[in-house]
Structure formats: C-alpha cells, structure tokens
Scaffold this active site. Structure first.
Site, PDB file in Angstrom:
ATOM      1  N   CYS A  33       0.824  -1.214   0.000  1.00  0.00           N
ATOM      2  CA  CYS A  33       0.000   0.000   0.000  1.00  0.00           C
ATOM      3  C   CYS A  33       0.857   1.263   0.000  1.00  0.00           C
ATOM      4  CB  CYS A  33      -0.924   0.018   1.226  1.00  0.00           C
ATOM      5  SG  CYS A  33      -0.010   0.036   2.784  1.00  0.00           S
ATOM      6  N   ASP A  90       2.721   2.248   2.590  1.00  0.00           N
ATOM      7  CA  ASP A  90       2.970   2.698   3.968  1.00  0.00           C
ATOM      8  C   ASP A  90       4.137   1.932   4.570  1.00  0.00           C
ATOM      9  OD1 ASP A  90       0.825   4.428   3.794  1.00  0.00           O
ATOM     10  OD2 ASP A  90      -0.585   2.933   4.534  1.00  0.00           O
ATOM     11  N   CYS A 109      -1.875   4.270   7.877  1.00  0.00           N
ATOM     12  CA  CYS A 109      -3.247   4.576   8.261  1.00  0.00           C
ATOM     13  C   CYS A 109      -3.463   4.373   9.770  1.00  0.00           C
ATOM     14  CB  CYS A 109      -4.168   3.628   7.501  1.00  0.00           C
ATOM     15  SG  CYS A 109      -3.817   1.909   7.923  1.00  0.00           S
ATOM     16  N   CYS A 157      -2.729  -4.338   7.001  1.00  0.00           N
ATOM     17  CA  CYS A 157      -2.027  -3.469   7.961  1.00  0.00           C
ATOM     18  C   CYS A 157      -1.429  -4.333   9.082  1.00  0.00           C
ATOM     19  CB  CYS A 157      -2.978  -2.421   8.543  1.00  0.00           C
ATOM     20  SG  CYS A 157      -3.955  -1.558   7.297  1.00  0.00           S
TER      21      CYS A 157
HETATM   22 FE1  FES Z   1      -1.219   0.922   4.445  1.00  0.00          FE
HETATM   23 FE2  FES Z   1      -2.904   0.441   6.484  1.00  0.00          FE
HETATM   24  S1  FES Z   1      -3.397   1.186   4.484  1.00  0.00           S
HETATM   25  S2  FES Z   1      -0.791   0.097   6.406  1.00  0.00           S
END
Ligand code: FES
Length: 149
Positions: A50, A52, A75, A119
């Site tokens: 994603c 992150d 997130c 996540c």
């Molecule tokens: Fe990327 Fe939650 S959307 S870690």
C-alpha cells in the site's frame, strides 16, 4: 451542555464503531510503545504494497524482548496493528516472537475489515525484520557501528 464539536466527535465515533472494534479504536487513539529507540538491539523497516512504512525497534535482554517500539506513516489501522503487535511481542522469547503472525494481531484486535487486514501483515513482517536484524547482529556485532538506527 455539549458543544457542536463534541457532538461531531461523538458522531465520528459512532461511525468508527460500525467498522472497527473498541480495541482497535483504543489502540489507534492511544497507541502503546510509539516512538523510536536509542541503541536498539534490533531494527526493522518494511514498506507494504500500500506504500505505507512501519519501523520497529527492539531491546533484548537475556534473550527476551524487553522492549519493542514502533513508528508508522500509515493509516490509523496500522497504528492499531503496530501498537498491538508490540504489546504482543514484549516479554516473549526470540523464538516465540518469531511465531507472531498477522492472524495473532488480527485476533488480538478483534478483527479488522477486509480492506485493512494487510495493515496487520505489515506489522508482523516488520517485527520479523527487526528480529532478523537482531539475529544477524548477534553473529556480526561489529555491523552495529555501521547501522543508521
Ligand atoms: Fe497501508 Fe494500512 S493502508 S498500512
């Protein structure tokens, strides 16, 4: 008398409770073990599909995870996952901590919506990287001097 702001906050919370468990919301709003660590014994940094990133620092004493901290630019759910994962990891032996999975994090949070289950995987993978880093440094401790964290 409640202000409009408090009413709005309450409406947001009612909405969040439809999607997330109380445990997940609590860990997102009051994350445990948040922050970096000086002179960590193990460090992991993983960027998920994603985009992150999560970072985890470990302090190991007598082969036990005495401390585990995390940071993420992800997130709200990644904050919950990092918070819960570090809680699960603390006090575990290295071999026990290596067995912590995405599912363990999901179970401890009481589940996540399907679109957020990755996540928890990001958190579990980052812990594994930090443990691998610890084990590698144990083999070659001189490498610690060249590490940025
Ligand atoms: Fe990327 Fe939650 S959307 S870690």
């Amino acid at each position: 008398m409640t202000s409009e702001f408090e009413e709005l906050q309450e409406l947001i919370m009612v909405d969040m409770r439809k999607t997330y468990t109380e445990v997940t919301i609590d860990h997102a709003l009051n994350p445990r073990n948040l922050g970096d660590m000086e002179d960590a014994d193990g460090f992991g940094k993983v960027t998920g599909p994603c985009g992150d990133t999560m970072e985890i620092w470990l302090k190991i004493k007598n082969a036990i995870l005495a401390e585990a901290t995390f940071l993420t630019d992800g997130c709200g759910t990644s904050i919950s996952a990092g918070s819960m994962l570090t809680e699960l990891a603390r006090g575990k032996s290295i071999s026990e901590a290596l067995k912590i999975t995405q599912q363990d994090v999901l179970d401890a949070l009481g589940g996540l919506p399907q679109e957020s289950v990755h996540c928890a995987l990001l958190a579990a993978n980052t812990l594994r990287e930090a443990l691998k880093d610890y084990l590698a440094l144990k083999e070659e401790p001189w490498k610690k001097a060249y590490r940025k964290h």
